[in-house]
Design a protein around this motif. Structure first.
Motif, PDB file in Angstrom:
ATOM      1  N   GLY A  54       0.779  -1.237   0.000  1.00 24.65           N
ATOM      2  CA  GLY A  54       0.000   0.000   0.000  1.00 24.65           C
ATOM      3  C   GLY A  54       0.807   1.280   0.000  1.00 24.65           C
ATOM      4  O   GLY A  54       0.304   2.313   0.448  1.00 24.65           O
ATOM      5  N   ASP A 192     -10.676   3.568   1.341  1.00 26.61           N
ATOM      6  CA  ASP A 192      -9.357   3.346   1.934  1.00 26.61           C
ATOM      7  C   ASP A 192      -8.822   4.673   2.465  1.00 26.61           C
ATOM      8  O   ASP A 192      -9.013   5.728   1.855  1.00 26.61           O
ATOM      9  CB  ASP A 192      -8.363   2.811   0.884  1.00 26.61           C
ATOM     10  N   PHE A 203      -1.926   3.848   1.381  1.00 28.94           N
ATOM     11  CA  PHE A 203      -3.351   3.539   1.311  1.00 28.94           C
ATOM     12  C   PHE A 203      -3.644   2.449   2.339  1.00 28.94           C
ATOM     13  O   PHE A 203      -3.137   1.326   2.216  1.00 28.94           O
ATOM     14  CB  PHE A 203      -3.723   3.058  -0.089  1.00 28.94           C
ATOM     15  N   VAL A 204      -4.461   2.752   3.323  1.00 33.98           N
ATOM     16  CA  VAL A 204      -4.767   1.800   4.391  1.00 33.98           C
ATOM     17  C   VAL A 204      -6.181   1.262   4.176  1.00 33.98           C
ATOM     18  O   VAL A 204      -7.135   2.049   4.123  1.00 33.98           O
ATOM     19  CB  VAL A 204      -4.672   2.479   5.771  1.00 33.98           C
ATOM     20  N   PRO A 205      -6.340  -0.067   4.059  1.00 34.28           N
ATOM     21  CA  PRO A 205      -7.691  -0.618   3.893  1.00 34.28           C
ATOM     22  C   PRO A 205      -8.576  -0.182   5.065  1.00 34.28           C
ATOM     23  O   PRO A 205      -8.142  -0.245   6.222  1.00 34.28           O
ATOM     24  CB  PRO A 205      -7.458  -2.132   3.921  1.00 34.28           C
TER      25      PRO A 205
END
Lengths: 250, 250, 250, 250, 250, 250
Positions: A54, A192, A203-205
């Motif tokens: 990510g 996200d 980008f963090v879920p």
């Protein structure tokens, strides 16, 4: 007015809008990430430990405004090329870009994330100004942007891979909003959490964002303590002993 | 059994298959293009005159088998990366590739066109062997392939941008079949006529394919005549006078 | 003193100077483009409509000074490598660069445009200082420059593809001044109007410059009106309706 | 018929042809280089010792036909882009390429060397066939070529940086024949001796070609002797002792 | 004669040779990998499952001879540039390359793996011929090679990133033999098992080679069975059901 | 405390530290180079004349802080990748980076020069802060860095090829300190004098540094005189006559 109640711009077929509103982060999440300061590195470390890809570097995704850090949920856009010759489409005004629909749907704090086209502008100055007015935090774009003086003047930060005056109006079609996209090898889903600063973009879920925030906060505190220790002047061979036991910036 | 009646493989959600069967070219079209021999250049010239983009060079899309020319309708596939770490997905066997669904739907003569992922294989040897058995003409792939010795051994030609042993099984998800895709700046729709040879790849919109074929056939005849003229030994300053009046290879 | 009356520097053979003075823009043309502000994007749009190639992006041609916009007629220079080894030429002081002849010929407001050599400096600090003193607007260079701190200190903006300390003195020969050159796929002729800003560089053929200016001015006005409309706070779905009818920044 | 007596094709203005006939190599020179076999490496070594730049690698300039070695004097061509949009020029048939003039002027054994345009074909199949008929040894091209199946079928080898179906007819102008050109950082003058094989391309200045040939011949003999020594089976630590005293392939 | 008893060539200081003989693979290991045929893909899959990096693609490391598969223990070499100008070193014959020491130490079946220098040859024809005579399986080289016609003629296959006539003799120093090296992001230690074919190169740590071989053999058998199943003509939707349960080429 | 008496950090085996203290420049040398101002170009010119390679451009090695010029002896570090998967090493905290040992050994004024790994951070914010505290002048890094906002905030300038949040902790091993390294084709030895500014980086061999300084000082004086001459307003054709006789910035 919530996105679901908004009239659409008509720039893109409604069936191509996969979600009218991206999942909203839980209370305190955005503020928590913002409190970390320039958080891309500490968040990247947590993603490593969790086995999540990510992260994009700032030498590829260059910020248009230095010193800015933004945090917010991703509103995703996918652009591909048109088939007809730009000379033909320019004269016939065949404009199929629809990132204005993204601005239309955006809620304050959202980050526009565009899987765009290389060598062609995927966002211009009036678009950036509109995004700013909508309260967006900024944009992350795989591909070119234009009117950078304009977007800087309205204080709308963009991380993009290229800059060019060549318009996308007659060359690009926006084919999906709020679908899953591929940003230079990182998959991004709507909602996200985007964290972007001078070092890069994470980008963090959304499903793991709270977990990531907790771990990142712990790491950031340890790092601040270590910075203080270094300022005390202890020898480096002591610093590294200290490091062996804790997370650290490297 | 027509594609619409076929059971699906289940490797991809049915909602992500935009067409079960790509538009079939009218009678004689494929044969007409094949009769031109290595036709990518003459077709490229016709696309120029019609103002249609649609050409990729063979130094970017390298053929795995030299000397082959294929013609057929495009069956499109779009791959993006998975989010989870490949180490994790490899151990848990999280396989989200679905180009086998493309083989399942393919009719004899179809060309698989994959908007794939760079640095990772989007098609392997068993997949190529399956495509061959289904009667496909070959494949055009933006991204890597693997098992090239295998696909060569079954005589299934592929034009791909990269070759690597790294599997896509645990890294890629096929997110759409028979949607519009972007191949290195060329838009391809399902059913577009693909012409690929040692010089490169052309994508002809199905709606204009008959028109393109007619013009290409005329051009090819003029070129053959010119080749004969050159063989007669007339001086070059005569050849070029001849060229001024007619289409020619350059 | 007009260029035609000037003594030459002798750094390049007179036969290699194709024009002593580049065509001068008609009265008001330069001022007209300057009045547009950062005009590369709006000019690029007009070139699209007229079917003229002529645009380079700022992520390839990077400005040395942010926030600057220059407009002026192109004075062109073509550099190629020397044949002898730089070690040999350095010791023998075989200096064949002649961009000083360009400064010699330049009239106030001219823009030096160099089709230069990659990996090697095509313009240094004293050269930039000289250009500034001559009243040049700046320079556009395909290839490297050096002494960027120097050129910044005298406020001489350069858009160049590379920066390196490696001198061209012993490596480069200037083989033509005021001929037609190829800048990364854009043809530039002496006298073409150069517009360069933070987003990129446009080259407008002098024969069509008045036409381009008129169209660009109209577009710029429409864009300003749209910006005002956005500031009024109307919903985005209204903005885009407005856009459908008019030119806009994208 | 000597080039000076030949009618011109009219594809390029006569003033742009800097020499009608390239300097002819002295008796035995071409044969001498040919006798060396695949000579690019041994010639490269001699150029190193003489302080002359002049070598391009085969992974950049790829041969279209493996296993071929050509030697001959360079006939140089310089191409740049046209200004007008290809769509416009294609419909109006504005063809400004003039490599046929090069074929017209070529004497048997000449090598066409084109400083061409990237992403666009600078030589096609009929052109290659014409070059073959004229007795040319082959061509070296910075930029793309097309119709590679055609040029292979007539046994005309080309070393080029790219392959693409996209024609140069409507995109390129030949602006000079037999001037000095810059091939990826190597300067080439008309009449320079070109040596090209599977490993790469060397350009030897005509004024030093005899000197280079003598030294290369000596080196080649020493290398052959060393190869024989290795075949005798002496230990490597003996081979390298031998190497210390003599030139060797490395 | 075992490497430890061999006289050295003196081309590199003995202190820079980290091991005189690379760890020998256990009985049957090399044969086991060879029995798999083109094994780079199946081995890559096993490395994925074990969490080991170790794979390079054939579009980066191009084989000089198509259709070859080699297996053997790595004998590693590290080259860096010399400091002095090549013109100076060429005239003074300052030759610091020492890959001949690697040939000297090599045992039959070894694979030379060179972390070399880009744009410069790290192995030439006589060197390849010597390697062949020593019974080496071939070489993997990060950087250029030369004399490819020569190495092909003696049937010594090389996977290299570049080809150029430019010698390393006067430009390169071999600074270590049998140390740990970094091949385009993959760490290689002496004795690691190298598997190279048309699809790419794998490096298997010697400590895990037996484990990798066992798993790869199982996978290869399953794949062969699946190939047979496909040849029976069962529908694709049945093939993929079969695939869900087993390893497969993709 | 001199480096030789310092306790080590234990992050790297002592046998991998080739020198505990880099050769110290003679009295006045560093001050002499600093007195030249932005000296990379004038030093590059002297290296040309002496036949020494040693220059890297600022468009490849980008400074994190504009307008800075640093001078100091090189303390070298070599990093290569780890073999294990980062996901595995991250969870097991297998940290093999040892640039902190470099900080431990550094004396005030030293410049850390890292032959690092691409796509991965070779130096972070706490590391930069530590370097600053140790009195280092800054760092030159082949590969990525991270925490650029942090290193800027403590005024520690870095010239690096990339920026990314991805940590090297779990991906990199420092395998040597104060050995000879290869920085993008330039060899650097511990103690070499590093000069870095907005235009690029020069590495001067310590053995020739006094000689280089003398020549560079003479050149710099001539350039300043020429700048003054230009300010007097003499015509360019006079300036260049002046240039023919003297060194000049170009």
């Amino acid at each position: 007015m919530a996105p679901k109640d908004k009239p659409l711009t008509g720039k893109i077929d409604a069936s191509r809008i996969k979600m009218m509103e991206v999942p909203r982060p839980e209370q305190g999440l955005i503020e928590g990430f913002k409190a970390l300061g320039d958080a891309s590195c500490v968040v990247s470390d947590v993603l490593d430990e969790l086995g999540i890809t990510g992260v994009l570097g700032a030498s590829l995704y260059r910020p248009t405004i230095a010193g800015r850090c933004i945090v917010g949920p991703a509103l995703t856009v996918r652009n591909i090329v048109q088939r007809e010759h730009p000379y033909e489409t320019a004269r016939n005004k065949v404009n199929k870009m629809a990132e204005f629909e993204a601005h239309n749907l955006a809620l304050p704090g959202d980050v526009i994330v565009i899987d765009g086209v290389v060598g062609i502008s995927n966002m211009g100055g009036i678009s950036a100004q509109t995004g700013k007015r909508q309260g967006e935090a900024g944009a992350i774009i795989s591909g070119a942007i234009r009117d950078v003086a304009h977007s800087r003047s309205v204080d709308y930060p963009v991380w993009a891979t290229e800059i060019t005056p060549v318009t996308g109006k007659w060359r690009i079609q926006t084919v999906e909003i709020n679908g899953d996209i591929d940003m230079s090898g990182v998959r991004v889903s709507p909602g996200d959490i985007v964290i972007a600063d001078d070092t890069g973009v994470c980008f963090v879920p959304i499903s793991r964002a709270a977990e990531v925030l907790r771990a990142a906060t712990r790491k950031a505190q340890l790092e601040q303590e270590k910075c203080k220790v270094i300022d005390t002047g202890i020898p480096v061979y002591e610093v590294t002993r200290f490091q062996t036991d804790t997370a650290h910036k490297q």
